[in-house]
Design a protein around this motif. Structure first.
Motif, PDB file in Angstrom:
ATOM      1  N   GLY A 259      96.642 -35.482  24.885  1.00 43.07           N
ATOM      2  CA  GLY A 259      96.487 -34.633  26.488  1.00 43.07           C
ATOM      3  C   GLY A 259      97.499 -34.404  27.425  1.00 43.07           C
ATOM      4  N   VAL A 260      97.590 -34.222  28.970  1.00 42.37           N
ATOM      5  CA  VAL A 260      98.978 -33.932  29.800  1.00 42.37           C
ATOM      6  C   VAL A 260      98.640 -35.222  30.505  1.00 42.37           C
ATOM      7  CG1 VAL A 260      99.797 -32.131  31.231  1.00 42.37           C
ATOM      8  CG2 VAL A 260      98.262 -31.643  29.252  1.00 42.37           C
ATOM      9  N   TYR A 261     100.187 -35.233  30.960  1.00 34.43           N
ATOM     10  CA  TYR A 261      99.867 -36.604  31.637  1.00 34.43           C
ATOM     11  C   TYR A 261     101.783 -36.156  32.549  1.00 34.43           C
ATOM     12  CZ  TYR A 261     103.023 -38.845  27.581  1.00 34.43           C
ATOM     13  OH  TYR A 261     103.617 -38.788  26.768  1.00 34.43           O
ATOM     14  N   ALA A 262     101.947 -37.252  33.357  1.00 34.12           N
ATOM     15  CA  ALA A 262     103.267 -37.539  33.901  1.00 34.12           C
ATOM     16  C   ALA A 262     103.139 -39.180  34.400  1.00 34.12           C
ATOM     17  CB  ALA A 262     103.153 -36.527  35.524  1.00 34.12           C
ATOM     18  N   LEU A 263     104.449 -38.876  33.936  1.00 36.87           N
ATOM     19  CA  LEU A 263     105.640 -40.370  34.187  1.00 36.87           C
ATOM     20  C   LEU A 263     106.632 -40.277  35.117  1.00 36.87           C
ATOM     21  CD1 LEU A 263     104.753 -42.085  30.215  1.00 36.87           C
ATOM     22  CD2 LEU A 263     103.445 -42.695  32.675  1.00 36.87           C
ATOM     23  N   ASP A 264     106.458 -41.054  36.327  1.00 36.70           N
ATOM     24  CA  ASP A 264     107.448 -40.632  37.190  1.00 36.70           C
ATOM     25  C   ASP A 264     108.207 -39.717  37.467  1.00 36.70           C
ATOM     26  OD1 ASP A 264     109.499 -42.097  39.184  1.00 36.70           O
ATOM     27  OD2 ASP A 264     111.100 -42.037  37.015  1.00 36.70           O
ATOM     28  N   GLY A 265     107.116 -39.203  36.974  1.00 35.77           N
ATOM     29  CA  GLY A 265     107.985 -37.164  37.741  1.00 35.77           C
ATOM     30  C   GLY A 265     107.444 -36.643  36.493  1.00 35.77           C
ATOM     31  N   LEU A 266     108.072 -37.140  35.056  1.00 40.63           N
ATOM     32  CA  LEU A 266     107.551 -35.958  34.542  1.00 40.63           C
ATOM     33  C   LEU A 266     106.666 -35.451  33.791  1.00 40.63           C
ATOM     34  CD1 LEU A 266     110.952 -37.987  32.213  1.00 40.63           C
ATOM     35  CD2 LEU A 266     111.259 -35.755  34.630  1.00 40.63           C
ATOM     36  N   LEU A 267     106.731 -34.485  33.334  1.00 38.53           N
ATOM     37  CA  LEU A 267     105.181 -33.674  32.883  1.00 38.53           C
ATOM     38  C   LEU A 267     105.769 -34.031  31.324  1.00 38.53           C
ATOM     39  CD1 LEU A 267     102.497 -33.163  33.521  1.00 38.53           C
ATOM     40  CD2 LEU A 267     103.736 -30.943  33.975  1.00 38.53           C
ATOM     41  N   TYR A 268     104.960 -34.021  30.635  1.00 44.14           N
ATOM     42  CA  TYR A 268     104.238 -34.406  29.302  1.00 44.14           C
ATOM     43  C   TYR A 268     103.066 -33.652  28.870  1.00 44.14           C
ATOM     44  CZ  TYR A 268     107.939 -37.922  29.517  1.00 44.14           C
ATOM     45  OH  TYR A 268     109.378 -38.697  29.470  1.00 44.14           O
ATOM     46  N   ASP A 269     103.275 -32.904  27.728  1.00 40.78           N
ATOM     47  CA  ASP A 269     102.346 -32.382  27.086  1.00 40.78           C
ATOM     48  C   ASP A 269     101.937 -32.820  25.813  1.00 40.78           C
ATOM     49  OD1 ASP A 269     100.652 -30.298  25.702  1.00 40.78           O
ATOM     50  OD2 ASP A 269     101.642 -28.607  25.831  1.00 40.78           O
ATOM     51  N   ALA A 270     100.627 -33.366  25.488  1.00 41.08           N
ATOM     52  CA  ALA A 270     100.385 -34.125  24.271  1.00 41.08           C
ATOM     53  C   ALA A 270      99.047 -33.526  23.468  1.00 41.08           C
ATOM     54  CB  ALA A 270     100.312 -35.514  24.482  1.00 41.08           C
ATOM     55  N   THR A 271      98.858 -32.165  23.400  1.00 39.39           N
ATOM     56  CA  THR A 271      98.247 -31.959  23.029  1.00 39.39           C
ATOM     57  C   THR A 271      98.133 -30.937  21.806  1.00 39.39           C
ATOM     58  OG1 THR A 271      98.890 -29.066  24.252  1.00 39.39           O
ATOM     59  CG2 THR A 271      97.373 -30.978  25.408  1.00 39.39           C
ATOM     60  N   GLY A 272      99.733 -31.286  21.123  1.00 38.74           N
ATOM     61  CA  GLY A 272      99.878 -31.106  20.049  1.00 38.74           C
ATOM     62  C   GLY A 272     100.323 -32.644  18.806  1.00 38.74           C
ATOM     63  N   GLU A 273     101.479 -32.126  18.368  1.00 36.70           N
ATOM     64  CA  GLU A 273     101.551 -33.183  16.875  1.00 36.70           C
ATOM     65  C   GLU A 273     101.773 -34.205  17.914  1.00 36.70           C
ATOM     66  OE1 GLU A 273     103.630 -31.793  13.803  1.00 36.70           O
ATOM     67  OE2 GLU A 273     101.348 -30.417  13.099  1.00 36.70           O
TER      68      GLU A 273
END
Length: 470
Positions: A259-273
């Motif tokens: 998925g796509v998520y934000a932790l402490d304001g940092l945006l992460y893309d986890a839709t790939g490997e």
């Protein structure tokens, strides 16, 4: 304007002559239909006549002559009781639909090469910001983008469609209740918390209305689902099991394997490997707070679903200018900053702004929603003082008694003036936050009118030397 197809040579009754109803009437006529227009409010009827429309008193009409009833979303369909036009339509076997359904049928009937991309956004909170943010990203990426629905222009008043256009539509639960065939290329369900329960007969009906945004998606479509609340988690799990589309969970509170998520304001893309850091949202001045990080995650996931490269989506995310009435800094006088969050029409929405500041002077009140501000008790220690306005003032004073200082001010002008005096007297840097946790209709036309009243009251405090400082 988008001419509505499918009713050529037939008559459609249109009830409710505000922005949505008049736009629908024009679009129906442009598509070859005849219309019979009515509204119970004399001012609305007068405005329609001034715009050149002929009126038909639907209470005296022969309903079997109508092909459909186009109902404005503010008119009750089922609860607390069906409106009389709904009852008349059902008795006559007349279909009841809304402007979003008219749009959907027109798109579905168009040749494949003329069908635009459709992005549909719903949720209890964050719809408008997310809709505008997606529209901003798409426009900056060079897409022919139109934004409307429950924000700005009614959908049928937008520019006519073509195959390269992208329609980004904010949809309320009221609009979704009147929609059955919309098939969004990307559907976003941000979050679900109790709201409008009187109009949906309870939480089950409200959730069912929100869920309609996902009903017609299939292979090749994308569903972006917020999973930070139990209803969103459940819906995401259920549609994942159906496995008919690309599903992207989003979160602003936890890391996820997918998925796509934000932790402490940092945006992460986890839709790939693997999870990849995309952006530091703390640097985006128009997207403060965890609720806006969820909005950003949804907008980024949508952009990827539309084929916009990740780096470009992230770049345009950071340049978003923000929206009025949503944690909008309207002015700063000395060490006092004034924040307009008039769009916070329920406690859950107010929580988003209140959580963003360690201390603040709080202007709150209006027409109360179910539960009032009880659910915000954990944030009362942050309240330097509350300034209560509107119908809710006496009840909110009781809720806050012994937990936060409060003054019943009644009006916006009085609340702003007293809050400013108290903030100045503290000698500290201070936030004066309008986040009402209530509807606005006791004193104002809508939340925008309330926000503008706040802005005007702040401007009235400013000397010529400091006016316009923000």
């Amino acid at each position: 304007m988008i001419p509505v197809r499918g009713f050529e040579g037939r008559t459609v009754a249109v009830f409710g002559l505000a922005r949505t109803g008049l736009a629908a009437a024009r679009a129906l006529m442009a598509g070859g239909a005849q219309v019979a227009l009515w509204d119970e409010k004399p001012a609305s009827r007068a405005a329609a006549q001034a715009a050149g429309f002929t009126l038909t008193d639907l209470s005296k009409a022969e309903w079997t002559d109508f092909a459909a009833l186009m109902l404005s979303p503010g008119v009750p369909l089922t609860h607390p009781a069906p409106h009389w036009t709904v009852e008349r339509a059902r008795e006559a076997g007349v279909e009841i639909l809304g402007d979003i359904e008219l749009f959907a049928r027109t798109v579905n009937a168009a040749p494949e090469h003329k069908r635009p991309k459709i992005v549909a956004v719903t949720g209890t909170n964050g719809k408008s910001t997310t809709t505008a943010l997606i529209g901003h990203i798409c426009a900056q990426a060079g897409r022919d983008t139109r934004i409307g629905g429950n924000i700005g222009v009614g959908v049928l008043g937008l520019e006519d469609m073509h195959g390269g256009a992208v329609y980004v539509l904010e949809l309320s639960s009221y609009q979704l209740d009147l929609t059955s065939s919309l098939k969004p290329d990307v559907a976003i369900l941000l979050n679900v918390s109790p709201d409008h329960l009187d109009r949906h007969g309870g939480m089950e009906g409200y959730v069912a209305a929100k869920r309609r945004i996902l009903a017609n998606q299939g292979k090749g479509d994308t569903a972006v689902i917020g999973v930070d609340d139990p209803w969103g988690q459940r819906i995401c799990t259920e549609i994942t099991a159906a496995n008919r589309r690309t599903i992207v969970p989003i979160s602003a509170s936890k890391a996820m394997g997918r998925g796509v998520y934000a932790l402490d304001g940092l945006l992460y893309d986890a839709t790939g490997e693997r999870a990849v850091e995309i952006a530091d949202l703390k640097r985006a001045r128009s997207l403060p707070g965890r609720h806006n990080w969820q909005n950003a995650a949804a907008a980024y996931a949508t952009a990827i679903g539309l084929g916009i490269p990740p780096e470009e989506a992230a770049e345009h995310l950071m340049s978003f200018p923000g929206l009025a009435h949503r944690m909008e800094t309207v002015a700063q006088i000395g060490r006092v900053r004034f924040v307009n969050d008039s769009k916070a029409t329920n406690a859950d929405a107010a929580r988003q702004a209140m959580s963003s500041y360690p201390k603040f002077h709080w202007i709150v009140g209006g027409q109360p929603k179910t539960g009032g501000i009880d659910a915000l008790a954990d944030l009362f220690p942050r309240v330097e003082k509350a300034y209560l306005i509107g119908e809710a003032a006496p009840a909110f004073a009781q809720t806050l008694k012994g937990r936060a200082p409060a003054a019943e001010c009644g009006t916006m002008d009085a609340a702003v003036a007293q809050a400013f005096a108290d903030a100045q007297a503290s000698g500290q840097e201070a936030i004066i936050l309008l986040s009402p946790a209530c509807a606005s209709f006791d004193q104002f036309a809508d939340f925008e009118d309330r926000g503008e009243a706040f802005r005007a009251a702040v401007q009235g405090l400013m000397t010529p030397a400091v006016k316009g400082v923000a």
